[in-house]
Design a protein around this motif. Structure first.
Motif, PDB file in Angstrom:
ATOM      1  N   PRO A 121       0.807  -1.215   0.000  1.00 50.47           N
ATOM      2  CA  PRO A 121       0.000   0.000   0.000  1.00 50.47           C
ATOM      3  C   PRO A 121       0.847   1.276   0.000  1.00 50.47           C
ATOM      4  O   PRO A 121       0.513   2.229  -0.681  1.00 50.47           O
ATOM      5  CB  PRO A 121      -0.830  -0.105   1.280  1.00 50.47           C
ATOM      6  CG  PRO A 121      -0.781  -1.545   1.691  1.00 50.47           C
ATOM      7  CD  PRO A 121       0.470  -2.108   1.092  1.00 50.47           C
ATOM      8  N   GLU A 122       1.929   1.285   0.776  1.00 47.76           N
ATOM      9  CA  GLU A 122       2.770   2.482   0.835  1.00 47.76           C
ATOM     10  C   GLU A 122       3.409   2.763  -0.521  1.00 47.76           C
ATOM     11  O   GLU A 122       3.479   3.913  -0.951  1.00 47.76           O
ATOM     12  CB  GLU A 122       3.851   2.317   1.910  1.00 47.76           C
ATOM     13  CG  GLU A 122       4.822   3.473   2.001  1.00 47.76           C
ATOM     14  CD  GLU A 122       4.177   4.780   2.443  1.00 47.76           C
ATOM     15  OE1 GLU A 122       4.799   5.836   2.215  1.00 47.76           O
ATOM     16  OE2 GLU A 122       3.061   4.762   3.000  1.00 47.76           O
ATOM     17  N   GLY A 123       3.871   1.714  -1.189  1.00 48.07           N
ATOM     18  CA  GLY A 123       4.479   1.897  -2.506  1.00 48.07           C
ATOM     19  C   GLY A 123       3.494   2.478  -3.508  1.00 48.07           C
ATOM     20  O   GLY A 123       3.836   3.365  -4.290  1.00 48.07           O
ATOM     21  N   GLY A 124       2.267   1.991  -3.485  1.00 49.02           N
ATOM     22  CA  GLY A 124       1.249   2.512  -4.379  1.00 49.02           C
ATOM     23  C   GLY A 124       0.939   3.969  -4.095  1.00 49.02           C
ATOM     24  O   GLY A 124       0.759   4.781  -5.017  1.00 49.02           O
ATOM     25  N   ARG A 125       0.899   4.333  -2.837  1.00 47.23           N
ATOM     26  CA  ARG A 125       0.644   5.720  -2.457  1.00 47.23           C
ATOM     27  C   ARG A 125       1.773   6.625  -2.941  1.00 47.23           C
ATOM     28  O   ARG A 125       1.535   7.702  -3.479  1.00 47.23           O
ATOM     29  CB  ARG A 125       0.499   5.841  -0.936  1.00 47.23           C
ATOM     30  CG  ARG A 125       0.101   7.247  -0.489  1.00 47.23           C
ATOM     31  CD  ARG A 125       0.282   7.475   0.997  1.00 47.23           C
ATOM     32  NE  ARG A 125       1.667   7.423   1.437  1.00 47.23           N
ATOM     33  CZ  ARG A 125       2.586   8.378   1.214  1.00 47.23           C
ATOM     34  NH1 ARG A 125       2.289   9.443   0.515  1.00 47.23           N
ATOM     35  NH2 ARG A 125       3.817   8.244   1.666  1.00 47.23           N
ATOM     36  N   ARG A 126       2.997   6.161  -2.785  1.00 44.32           N
ATOM     37  CA  ARG A 126       4.155   6.964  -3.211  1.00 44.32           C
ATOM     38  C   ARG A 126       4.204   7.106  -4.733  1.00 44.32           C
ATOM     39  O   ARG A 126       4.513   8.176  -5.238  1.00 44.32           O
ATOM     40  CB  ARG A 126       5.445   6.365  -2.651  1.00 44.32           C
ATOM     41  CG  ARG A 126       5.515   6.520  -1.119  1.00 44.32           C
ATOM     42  CD  ARG A 126       6.736   5.851  -0.512  1.00 44.32           C
ATOM     43  NE  ARG A 126       7.993   6.440  -0.936  1.00 44.32           N
ATOM     44  CZ  ARG A 126       8.517   7.562  -0.433  1.00 44.32           C
ATOM     45  NH1 ARG A 126       7.876   8.225   0.509  1.00 44.32           N
ATOM     46  NH2 ARG A 126       9.677   7.999  -0.860  1.00 44.32           N
ATOM     47  N   ARG A 127       3.885   6.038  -5.453  1.00 45.12           N
ATOM     48  CA  ARG A 127       3.852   6.132  -6.919  1.00 45.12           C
ATOM     49  C   ARG A 127       2.781   7.111  -7.374  1.00 45.12           C
ATOM     50  O   ARG A 127       2.984   7.900  -8.291  1.00 45.12           O
ATOM     51  CB  ARG A 127       3.636   4.752  -7.544  1.00 45.12           C
ATOM     52  CG  ARG A 127       4.893   3.895  -7.571  1.00 45.12           C
ATOM     53  CD  ARG A 127       4.694   2.606  -8.350  1.00 45.12           C
ATOM     54  NE  ARG A 127       3.756   1.716  -7.688  1.00 45.12           N
ATOM     55  CZ  ARG A 127       4.067   0.899  -6.671  1.00 45.12           C
ATOM     56  NH1 ARG A 127       5.302   0.874  -6.214  1.00 45.12           N
ATOM     57  NH2 ARG A 127       3.165   0.115  -6.124  1.00 45.12           N
ATOM     58  N   SER A 128       1.636   7.065  -6.720  1.00 39.69           N
ATOM     59  CA  SER A 128       0.548   7.980  -7.051  1.00 39.69           C
ATOM     60  C   SER A 128       0.955   9.431  -6.765  1.00 39.69           C
ATOM     61  O   SER A 128       0.689  10.340  -7.573  1.00 39.69           O
ATOM     62  CB  SER A 128      -0.699   7.611  -6.258  1.00 39.69           C
ATOM     63  OG  SER A 128      -1.735   8.523  -6.509  1.00 39.69           O
ATOM     64  N   GLN A 129       1.591   9.658  -5.630  1.00 44.86           N
ATOM     65  CA  GLN A 129       2.082  10.992  -5.273  1.00 44.86           C
ATOM     66  C   GLN A 129       3.066  11.490  -6.317  1.00 44.86           C
ATOM     67  O   GLN A 129       2.985  12.634  -6.768  1.00 44.86           O
ATOM     68  CB  GLN A 129       2.746  10.954  -3.889  1.00 44.86           C
ATOM     69  CG  GLN A 129       3.609  12.146  -3.546  1.00 44.86           C
ATOM     70  CD  GLN A 129       2.849  13.417  -3.226  1.00 44.86           C
ATOM     71  OE1 GLN A 129       1.630  13.427  -3.180  1.00 44.86           O
ATOM     72  NE2 GLN A 129       3.572  14.485  -3.010  1.00 44.86           N
ATOM     73  N   LEU A 130       3.989  10.636  -6.722  1.00 46.36           N
ATOM     74  CA  LEU A 130       4.976  11.028  -7.721  1.00 46.36           C
ATOM     75  C   LEU A 130       4.297  11.368  -9.037  1.00 46.36           C
ATOM     76  O   LEU A 130       4.630  12.374  -9.674  1.00 46.36           O
ATOM     77  CB  LEU A 130       6.013   9.920  -7.911  1.00 46.36           C
ATOM     78  CG  LEU A 130       7.097  10.186  -8.953  1.00 46.36           C
ATOM     79  CD1 LEU A 130       7.848  11.471  -8.656  1.00 46.36           C
ATOM     80  CD2 LEU A 130       8.043   8.984  -9.021  1.00 46.36           C
ATOM     81  N   GLN A 131       3.338  10.584  -9.465  1.00 38.05           N
ATOM     82  CA  GLN A 131       2.638  10.858 -10.728  1.00 38.05           C
ATOM     83  C   GLN A 131       1.894  12.191 -10.656  1.00 38.05           C
ATOM     84  O   GLN A 131       1.883  12.950 -11.621  1.00 38.05           O
ATOM     85  CB  GLN A 131       1.674   9.730 -11.080  1.00 38.05           C
ATOM     86  CG  GLN A 131       1.165   9.804 -12.502  1.00 38.05           C
ATOM     87  CD  GLN A 131       2.294   9.799 -13.520  1.00 38.05           C
ATOM     88  OE1 GLN A 131       3.127   8.896 -13.554  1.00 38.05           O
ATOM     89  NE2 GLN A 131       2.348  10.810 -14.365  1.00 38.05           N
ATOM     90  N   GLN A 132       1.317  12.505  -9.510  1.00 38.11           N
ATOM     91  CA  GLN A 132       0.640  13.801  -9.343  1.00 38.11           C
ATOM     92  C   GLN A 132       1.635  14.952  -9.451  1.00 38.11           C
ATOM     93  O   GLN A 132       1.341  15.985 -10.078  1.00 38.11           O
ATOM     94  CB  GLN A 132      -0.074  13.855  -7.994  1.00 38.11           C
ATOM     95  CG  GLN A 132      -1.294  12.976  -7.921  1.00 38.11           C
ATOM     96  CD  GLN A 132      -1.889  12.931  -6.520  1.00 38.11           C
ATOM     97  OE1 GLN A 132      -1.443  13.621  -5.614  1.00 38.11           O
ATOM     98  NE2 GLN A 132      -2.897  12.084  -6.342  1.00 38.11           N
ATOM     99  N   LEU A 133       2.810  14.785  -8.876  1.00 32.15           N
ATOM    100  CA  LEU A 133       3.841  15.821  -8.963  1.00 32.15           C
ATOM    101  C   LEU A 133       4.325  16.002 -10.396  1.00 32.15           C
ATOM    102  O   LEU A 133       4.527  17.136 -10.847  1.00 32.15           O
ATOM    103  CB  LEU A 133       5.013  15.484  -8.042  1.00 32.15           C
ATOM    104  CG  LEU A 133       4.711  15.477  -6.553  1.00 32.15           C
ATOM    105  CD1 LEU A 133       5.922  14.974  -5.778  1.00 32.15           C
ATOM    106  CD2 LEU A 133       4.273  16.849  -6.070  1.00 32.15           C
ATOM    107  N   ILE A 134       4.514  14.904 -11.108  1.00 34.90           N
ATOM    108  CA  ILE A 134       4.930  14.980 -12.510  1.00 34.90           C
ATOM    109  C   ILE A 134       3.878  15.738 -13.309  1.00 34.90           C
ATOM    110  O   ILE A 134       4.212  16.642 -14.100  1.00 34.90           O
ATOM    111  CB  ILE A 134       5.168  13.568 -13.092  1.00 34.90           C
ATOM    112  CG1 ILE A 134       6.391  12.916 -12.447  1.00 34.90           C
ATOM    113  CG2 ILE A 134       5.305  13.620 -14.616  1.00 34.90           C
ATOM    114  CD1 ILE A 134       6.521  11.426 -12.708  1.00 34.90           C
ATOM    115  N   ASN A 135       2.623  15.407 -13.122  1.00 37.58           N
ATOM    116  CA  ASN A 135       1.546  16.089 -13.845  1.00 37.58           C
ATOM    117  C   ASN A 135       1.502  17.574 -13.502  1.00 37.58           C
ATOM    118  O   ASN A 135       1.335  18.423 -14.388  1.00 37.58           O
ATOM    119  CB  ASN A 135       0.198  15.429 -13.548  1.00 37.58           C
ATOM    120  CG  ASN A 135       0.094  14.038 -14.115  1.00 37.58           C
ATOM    121  OD1 ASN A 135       0.811  13.669 -15.043  1.00 37.58           O
ATOM    122  ND2 ASN A 135      -0.794  13.252 -13.556  1.00 37.58           N
TER     123      ASN A 135
END
Length: 110
Positions: free
Chosen positions: A1-15
Motif C-alpha cells: 500500500p505504501e508503494g502505491g501511495r508513493r507512486r501515485s504521489q509522484l505521478q501527481q507531482l509529474i503532472n
C-alpha cells in the motif's frame, strides 16, 4: 500500500510540473524552451545553448533551488537542458517553488 501511495504521489507531482512548465513555456515563447516528452520522474527542460542552461541553473541556485544543467557531450549540441528530477518525497509546494523560480528566471532572462 505504501508503494502505491508513493507512486501515485509522484505521478501527481509529474503532472503538476508538466502543467506548470507548459504554461510557462507558452507565456515566454521567445526563450525557445521545450519540455521533453517524459512521463518519468526525470523531466528535461530543454533550453538550447550551454550559456542559457548555465544561466538558468545559476538563477535557480540563487533562489535556493538546485537543478543541474546538462550540456554536450551528454546531450546533442543546441539541446542543453535542466534535468529536473522529482521524487515522492517532494511536495506540491516544492513543485510550485520550482515553477515560481523558473518564472522569475524567465522574466530575468527574456
Amino acid at each position: 500500500p505504501e508503494g502505491g501511495r508513493r507512486r501515485s504521489q509522484l505521478q501527481q507531482l509529474i503532472n503538476q510540473l508538466r502543467t506548470e512548465l507548459a504554461a510557462l513555456i507558452a507565456a515566454h515563447p521567445a526563450l525557445g524552451w521545450q519540455l521533453a516528452a517524459s512521463r518519468t520522474a526525470v523531466q528535461p527542460l530543454i533550453v538550447g545553448s550551454n550559456e542559457a542552461a548555465l544561466a538558468l541553473m545559476a538563477a535557480l541556485d540563487a533562489q535556493g533551488v538546485w537543478v543541474p544543467a546538462i550540456r554536450p557531450p551528454t546531450v546533442p549540441v543546441g539541446t542543453a537542458r535542466l534535468r529536473i528530477t522529482l521524487s515522492a518525497a517532494h511536495s506540491a509546494e516544492d513543485v510550485r517553488r520550482l515553477a515560481d523560480g523558473l518564472t522569475l528566471a524567465a522574466r530575468e532572462l527574456a
